[in-house]
Design a protein around this motif. Structure first.
Motif, short mmCIF file in Angstrom:
data_model
loop_
_atom_site.label_atom_id
_atom_site.label_comp_id
_atom_site.label_asym_id
_atom_site.label_seq_id
_atom_site.Cartn_x
_atom_site.Cartn_y
_atom_site.Cartn_z
N GLU A 118 -17.70 -6.40 -7.50
CA GLU A 118 -17.24 -6.94 -6.22
C GLU A 118 -15.74 -6.72 -6.04
O GLU A 118 -15.28 -6.32 -4.97
CB GLU A 118 -17.56 -8.42 -6.13
CG GLU A 118 -17.10 -9.07 -4.82
CD GLU A 118 -17.33 -10.57 -4.81
OE1 GLU A 118 -16.91 -11.22 -3.83
OE2 GLU A 118 -17.92 -11.10 -5.78
N ARG A 122 -13.89 -4.37 -3.27
CA ARG A 122 -12.92 -4.96 -2.35
C ARG A 122 -11.60 -4.20 -2.38
O ARG A 122 -11.04 -3.85 -1.33
CB ARG A 122 -12.68 -6.43 -2.72
CG ARG A 122 -11.81 -7.20 -1.72
CD ARG A 122 -11.48 -8.57 -2.27
NE ARG A 122 -12.68 -9.29 -2.67
CZ ARG A 122 -12.69 -10.30 -3.53
NH1 ARG A 122 -11.57 -10.68 -4.10
NH2 ARG A 122 -13.81 -10.91 -3.83
N GLY A 127 -8.63 -3.83 0.22
CA GLY A 127 -8.32 -5.25 0.15
C GLY A 127 -7.61 -5.62 -1.14
O GLY A 127 -7.07 -4.76 -1.84
N ALA A 129 -7.70 -8.31 -4.78
CA ALA A 129 -8.49 -9.17 -5.66
C ALA A 129 -7.53 -9.71 -6.72
O ALA A 129 -7.06 -8.96 -7.57
CB ALA A 129 -9.63 -8.38 -6.31
N SER A 167 -12.44 -13.13 1.65
CA SER A 167 -12.53 -12.64 3.02
C SER A 167 -12.54 -13.81 3.99
O SER A 167 -12.74 -14.97 3.61
CB SER A 167 -13.81 -11.83 3.21
OG SER A 167 -14.96 -12.67 3.08
#
Length: 226
Positions: A118, A122, A127, A129, A167
């Motif tokens: 995951e 991401r 994105g 993390a 998110s």
């Protein structure tokens, strides 16, 4: 997604490769040293590098290689640091540019292979993390900044969840509110932190950096929504 895995431990490297490959990711190269990593990135131009901070030829060579990749490829190659150590200063060096596609996880706290997948997905999508333990350590180590005083308790709570890499949908589910509500809160946070939209700035990451540098300890944050 094309991925390079870099770690001087053959066991850990093999485990990461197996987990990511089983999720359908294309492992285009492996690296044991920072120099091997930089060469592999130049040769293969992956979408994501999963990198350990401490690799030969010196203790923090992996970190320096990660920063070089970030600066040299300007977001086209994303970086997820997977470290054995909680080193907030290193996390800030990596995230300090304010661009997306960066992450910092602790090996001992990646409980399931799905967690790593995951996070990789991401970060690979542009994105962030960030392990909550890293977030908390940074929060404890920094004083509050006057810009954060402008935020309400609700806005600070949302920003703290953003800093964990969640998110808008995940934050909305966590707080049991509509996604539109979270989008509105985050827009207000951007405005209060003087983060104007621009072609080269990821305001979400920049807001997280303000939080990490200056937020009050998590134990002082109100837990209630509202």
């Amino acid at each position: 997604m094309r991925v390079i895995v870099a770690d001087d431990s053959a066991v850990i490297r093999a485990g990461v490769v197996r987990i990511l490959a089983s999720a359908g990711m294309d492992i285009v190269a492996e690296a044991r040293t920072a120099d091997e990593l930089l060469t592999a990135v130049a040769d293969h131009r992956p979408e994501l590098c999963v990198v350990d901070i401490r690799m030969p030829p010196r203790d923090t060579a992996g970190l320096h290689a990660a920063v070089q990749i970030r600066d040299r490829y300007r977001g086209s190659v994303r970086v997820l640091v997977l470290s054995q150590y909680l080193e907030p200063d290193y996390a800030l060096q990596l995230l300090g540019s304010g661009v997306g596609g960066m992450g910092y996880l602790l090996k001992d706290r990646v409980a399931e292979g799905g967690d790593l997948v995951e996070a990789a997905q991401r970060v690979g999508a542009g994105g962030t993390a960030i392990d909550p333990a890293v977030v908390e350590e940074l929060v404890r180590a920094r004083r509050r900044h006057d810009r954060l005083v402008r935020l309400t308790s609700r806005e600070r709570r949302v920003l703290a969840l953003v800093a964990e890499g969640r998110s808008n949908r995940a934050i909305a589910d966590r707080l049991d509110v509509a996604v539109k509500t979270i989008e509105g809160v985050i827009a207000v946070v951007f405005a209060k932190l003087d983060l104007e939209p621009g072609p080269d700035a990821n305001r979400r990451v920049l807001a997280v950096l303000v939080h990490l540098n200056h937020a009050q300890p998590a134990t002082e944050r109100p837990s209630a929504w509202g």
